[in-house]
Design a protein around this motif. Structure first.
Motif, PDB file in Angstrom:
ATOM      1  N   MET A   1     123.940  95.256  35.650  1.00  0.00           N
ATOM      2  CA  MET A   1     124.592  94.237  36.728  1.00  0.00           C
ATOM      3  C   MET A   1     125.389  94.379  37.468  1.00  0.00           C
ATOM      4  SD  MET A   1     123.863  90.030  37.333  1.00  0.00           S
ATOM      5  CE  MET A   1     122.047  90.304  36.834  1.00  0.00           C
ATOM      6  N   ILE A   2     125.611  94.623  38.685  1.00  0.00           N
ATOM      7  CA  ILE A   2     126.820  95.156  39.231  1.00  0.00           C
ATOM      8  C   ILE A   2     126.744  94.244  40.649  1.00  0.00           C
ATOM      9  CG2 ILE A   2     127.480  97.058  37.513  1.00  0.00           C
ATOM     10  CD1 ILE A   2     127.256  98.865  40.137  1.00  0.00           C
ATOM     11  N   TRP A   3     128.450  94.697  41.170  1.00  0.00           N
ATOM     12  CA  TRP A   3     128.475  93.680  42.680  1.00  0.00           C
ATOM     13  C   TRP A   3     129.925  94.235  42.653  1.00  0.00           C
ATOM     14  CZ3 TRP A   3     127.295  90.554  38.916  1.00  0.00           C
ATOM     15  CH2 TRP A   3     128.630  89.593  37.827  1.00  0.00           C
ATOM     16  N   ASP A   4     130.123  94.115  44.273  1.00  0.00           N
ATOM     17  CA  ASP A   4     131.545  94.278  44.632  1.00  0.00           C
ATOM     18  C   ASP A   4     132.334  94.269  43.706  1.00  0.00           C
ATOM     19  OD1 ASP A   4     130.913  95.931  46.694  1.00  0.00           O
ATOM     20  OD2 ASP A   4     131.310  94.478  48.166  1.00  0.00           O
ATOM     21  N   GLY A   5     133.749  94.981  43.218  1.00  0.00           N
ATOM     22  CA  GLY A   5     134.362  94.602  42.690  1.00  0.00           C
ATOM     23  C   GLY A   5     134.684  94.976  41.013  1.00  0.00           C
ATOM     24  N   VAL A   6     133.624  96.512  40.405  1.00  0.00           N
ATOM     25  CA  VAL A   6     133.136  96.411  39.346  1.00  0.00           C
ATOM     26  C   VAL A   6     134.219  97.556  39.099  1.00  0.00           C
ATOM     27  CG1 VAL A   6     131.467  97.564  40.546  1.00  0.00           C
ATOM     28  CG2 VAL A   6     130.727  97.501  37.700  1.00  0.00           C
ATOM     29  N   ALA A   7     134.088  97.484  36.773  1.00  0.00           N
ATOM     30  CA  ALA A   7     135.121  98.771  37.364  1.00  0.00           C
ATOM     31  C   ALA A   7     134.423  99.441  36.491  1.00  0.00           C
ATOM     32  CB  ALA A   7     135.824  98.384  35.500  1.00  0.00           C
ATOM     33  N   PRO A   8     134.712 101.060  37.375  1.00  0.00           N
ATOM     34  CA  PRO A   8     133.446 102.153  36.826  1.00  0.00           C
ATOM     35  C   PRO A   8     133.388 102.525  35.227  1.00  0.00           C
ATOM     36  CG  PRO A   8     135.455 102.847  38.395  1.00  0.00           C
ATOM     37  CD  PRO A   8     135.283 101.531  38.188  1.00  0.00           C
ATOM     38  N   PHE A   9     134.470 102.435  34.872  1.00  0.00           N
ATOM     39  CA  PHE A   9     134.564 103.032  33.187  1.00  0.00           C
ATOM     40  C   PHE A   9     133.796 102.378  32.548  1.00  0.00           C
ATOM     41  CE2 PHE A   9     135.494 104.958  29.573  1.00  0.00           C
ATOM     42  CZ  PHE A   9     136.613 105.696  29.590  1.00  0.00           C
ATOM     43  N   GLU A  10     134.166 100.934  32.051  1.00  0.00           N
ATOM     44  CA  GLU A  10     133.210  99.719  31.749  1.00  0.00           C
ATOM     45  C   GLU A  10     131.339  99.692  32.113  1.00  0.00           C
ATOM     46  OE1 GLU A  10     136.333  99.246  32.939  1.00  0.00           O
ATOM     47  OE2 GLU A  10     137.071  99.233  30.635  1.00  0.00           O
ATOM     48  N   PHE A  11     131.480 100.360  33.644  1.00  0.00           N
ATOM     49  CA  PHE A  11     130.222 100.548  34.281  1.00  0.00           C
ATOM     50  C   PHE A  11     129.405 101.909  33.342  1.00  0.00           C
ATOM     51  CE2 PHE A  11     127.573 103.008  36.605  1.00  0.00           C
ATOM     52  CZ  PHE A  11     126.516 101.661  37.383  1.00  0.00           C
ATOM     53  N   GLY A  12     130.415 102.653  33.172  1.00  0.00           N
ATOM     54  CA  GLY A  12     129.770 104.143  33.401  1.00  0.00           C
ATOM     55  C   GLY A  12     129.381 104.120  31.097  1.00  0.00           C
ATOM     56  N   VAL A  13     130.048 102.819  30.539  1.00  0.00           N
ATOM     57  CA  VAL A  13     129.855 102.969  28.983  1.00  0.00           C
ATOM     58  C   VAL A  13     128.736 102.429  29.151  1.00  0.00           C
ATOM     59  CG1 VAL A  13     130.615 101.490  27.367  1.00  0.00           C
ATOM     60  CG2 VAL A  13     132.838 102.462  28.107  1.00  0.00           C
ATOM     61  N   VAL A  14     128.006 101.605  29.853  1.00  0.00           N
ATOM     62  CA  VAL A  14     126.824 100.753  30.047  1.00  0.00           C
ATOM     63  C   VAL A  14     125.652 101.644  29.693  1.00  0.00           C
ATOM     64  CG1 VAL A  14     125.314  99.021  30.177  1.00  0.00           C
ATOM     65  CG2 VAL A  14     127.536  98.385  30.499  1.00  0.00           C
ATOM     66  N   CYS A  15     126.446 102.842  30.999  1.00  0.00           N
ATOM     67  CA  CYS A  15     125.260 103.661  31.282  1.00  0.00           C
ATOM     68  C   CYS A  15     125.081 104.475  29.892  1.00  0.00           C
ATOM     69  CB  CYS A  15     125.685 104.138  32.920  1.00  0.00           C
ATOM     70  SG  CYS A  15     125.705 103.690  34.100  1.00  0.00           S
ATOM     71  N   GLU A  16     126.424 105.414  29.617  1.00  0.00           N
ATOM     72  CA  GLU A  16     126.470 106.143  28.659  1.00  0.00           C
ATOM     73  C   GLU A  16     125.597 105.909  27.358  1.00  0.00           C
ATOM     74  OE1 GLU A  16     127.274 109.731  26.756  1.00  0.00           O
ATOM     75  OE2 GLU A  16     127.796 108.852  28.303  1.00  0.00           O
ATOM     76  N   ALA A  17     125.931 104.398  27.223  1.00  0.00           N
ATOM     77  CA  ALA A  17     124.659 103.843  25.939  1.00  0.00           C
ATOM     78  C   ALA A  17     123.089 103.516  25.691  1.00  0.00           C
ATOM     79  CB  ALA A  17     125.680 102.737  24.938  1.00  0.00           C
ATOM     80  N   PHE A  18     122.697 103.143  27.186  1.00  0.00           N
ATOM     81  CA  PHE A  18     121.682 102.787  27.272  1.00  0.00           C
ATOM     82  C   PHE A  18     120.853 103.960  28.349  1.00  0.00           C
ATOM     83  CE2 PHE A  18     123.316  98.989  25.569  1.00  0.00           C
ATOM     84  CZ  PHE A  18     123.432  99.031  25.099  1.00  0.00           C
ATOM     85  N   GLY A  19     121.654 104.323  29.220  1.00  0.00           N
ATOM     86  CA  GLY A  19     120.692 105.012  30.700  1.00  0.00           C
ATOM     87  C   GLY A  19     120.644 106.557  30.054  1.00  0.00           C
ATOM     88  N   LEU A  20     120.278 107.462  29.479  1.00  0.00           N
ATOM     89  CA  LEU A  20     120.519 108.250  29.006  1.00  0.00           C
ATOM     90  C   LEU A  20     119.332 108.473  27.765  1.00  0.00           C
ATOM     91  CD1 LEU A  20     123.936 110.167  28.327  1.00  0.00           C
ATOM     92  CD2 LEU A  20     122.466 109.743  30.855  1.00  0.00           C
ATOM     93  N   ASP A  21     118.608 110.038  28.999  1.00  0.00           N
ATOM     94  CA  ASP A  21     117.556 110.303  27.713  1.00  0.00           C
ATOM     95  C   ASP A  21     117.570 111.634  26.438  1.00  0.00           C
ATOM     96  OD1 ASP A  21     115.433 111.160  26.542  1.00  0.00           O
ATOM     97  OD2 ASP A  21     114.339 111.942  27.991  1.00  0.00           O
ATOM     98  N   ARG A  22     117.636 110.452  25.044  1.00  0.00           N
ATOM     99  CA  ARG A  22     118.257 111.058  23.922  1.00  0.00           C
ATOM    100  C   ARG A  22     117.214 111.254  22.892  1.00  0.00           C
ATOM    101  NH1 ARG A  22     122.734 107.808  24.529  1.00  0.00           N
ATOM    102  NH2 ARG A  22     124.563 108.602  25.871  1.00  0.00           N
ATOM    103  N   ARG A  23     115.771 111.319  23.582  1.00  0.00           N
ATOM    104  CA  ARG A  23     114.328 111.426  22.767  1.00  0.00           C
ATOM    105  C   ARG A  23     114.678 113.292  21.609  1.00  0.00           C
ATOM    106  NH1 ARG A  23     109.906 110.443  27.287  1.00  0.00           N
ATOM    107  NH2 ARG A  23     111.518 112.323  27.780  1.00  0.00           N
ATOM    108  N   GLU A  24     115.086 113.938  22.356  1.00  0.00           N
ATOM    109  CA  GLU A  24     115.204 114.929  21.582  1.00  0.00           C
ATOM    110  C   GLU A  24     116.422 114.962  19.940  1.00  0.00           C
ATOM    111  OE1 GLU A  24     119.406 117.333  23.428  1.00  0.00           O
ATOM    112  OE2 GLU A  24     117.132 117.542  23.823  1.00  0.00           O
ATOM    113  N   ASP A  25     117.146 113.521  19.869  1.00  0.00           N
ATOM    114  CA  ASP A  25     117.723 113.012  18.392  1.00  0.00           C
ATOM    115  C   ASP A  25     117.037 112.066  18.366  1.00  0.00           C
ATOM    116  OD1 ASP A  25     119.917 115.007  19.307  1.00  0.00           O
ATOM    117  OD2 ASP A  25     120.325 113.714  21.106  1.00  0.00           O
TER     118      ASP A  25
END
Length: 320
Positions: free
Chosen positions: A1-25
């Motif tokens: 959940m984001i809105w104006d003023g979000v820090a992109p690096f910390e947003f990227g942390v969540v995306c990297e941790a939970f948003g990628l398809d790693r089924r091959e692993d």
């Protein structure tokens, strides 16, 4: 959940941790989405925009709601507090990274609850929300439904902690390997590391740490470890804490628990054998340390995580 003023690096942390398809692993695919109080372009605190496709109705489907770092002085947009409260009421877990904890404070979700944020903001968090039990300096705090973490790297630690809780150590390690980060730093580890980057003339303890993880079954006391790196015990203990942020005993215990997790998941060996293999000596000592760190016994952990392949787990909805 984001809105104006979000820090992109910390947003990227969540995306990297939970948003990628790693089924091959062998990592389960999650139903990941980015939502906010408004759809369309959201402005980051660095000035560029991120397109948000989902409104707050997406939160209603989530098992885990993540709030990355936001500008602390800005008011929380209408609807966000209500969405967080509804998510909490129906049992969803909520994770914040860094200053995202302030949004939970506005929602009253930190009242009476242990929590943390970046070390620069812990005093402010405690002052603004006096009913919150702010724990300064730690990497993250898991208080059940609500998990709050410190700065960027601590956010990754908290995400891996969630993976480990929900899907076991093997899956968490697979995610960590893809991100090239340590698979486990306990939440209670201090944010402050005296010398995060060793001085050029100083010899790092990295090779020794690798040796320790390969010899967890051996007796690993400060005196013998200090001799391996030709230091006095006092100098070694000081250098170890400066480089790892933990005492030798605490760090080695955490590694032994992590190795025990893997053996409980991947083998049918008895607990007594595993205790000796990881250096705890006997099953009683393993149960003591494992239960203290993980909150459940080795046998309970095995029953939860040893059955089925990681990829067979049901998909979850995880808006960031």
């Amino acid at each position: 959940m984001i809105w104006d003023g979000v820090a992109p690096f910390e947003f990227g942390v969540v995306c990297e941790a939970f948003g990628l398809d790693r089924r091959e692993d062998g990592v389960p695919l999650l139903d990941f989405g980015v939502c906010g109080p408004q759809t369309g372009m959201v402005r980051t605190n660095l000035g560029f925009g991120i397109e948000v496709l989902h409104g707050l109705e997406r939160v209603e489907e989530a098992d885990l709601v993540c709030v990355p770092a936001m500008r602390r002085g800005d008011p929380v947009p209408p609807g966000v507090v209500e969405a967080l409260l509804r998510a909490h009421e129906r049992g969803a877990r909520i994770l914040t990274v860094c200053s995202g904890a302030f949004a939970l404070g506005e929602a009253g979700l930190l009242d009476g609850r242990e929590c943390t944020t970046h070390w620069k903001y812990t005093d402010e968090l405690a002052e603004r929300f006096p009913q919150a039990k702010v724990v300064p300096e730690v990497l993250y705090v898991d208080s059940g439904q609500v998990i709050t973490s410190a700065g960027t790297a601590a956010g990754l630690d908290a995400c891996l902690h969630i993976w480990r809780q929900e899907h076991g150590a093997a899956v968490a390690s697979a995610v960590a390997r893809r991100m090239v980060v340590p698979p486990q730093r306990d939440g209670g580890q201090a944010q402050f590391i005296s010398r995060p980057v060793p001085e050029p003339e100083a010899e790092t303890l990295g090779p020794l740490l690798a040796w320790i993880t390969a010899h967890l079954h051996e007796e690993l006391d400060v005196d013998s470890l200090a001799r391996r790196v030709l230091m006095s015990p006092r100098t070694f203990a000081r250098r170890f804490r400066a480089e790892t942020g933990a005492t030798p005993y605490a760090w080695i215990t955490a590694q032994r628990v992590h190795r025990a997790e893997e053996l409980l998941e991947r083998t049918e060996r008895p607990v007594e054998w595993i205790a000796g293999e990881v250096g705890f000596g006997n099953a009683a000592a393993l149960r003591h340390h494992f239960t203290r760190v993980r909150g459940l016994s080795p046998q309970a952990y095995r029953r939860r995580f040893a059955c089925g392949e990681p990829g067979d787990a049901a998909d979850s909805a995880l808006p960031a």
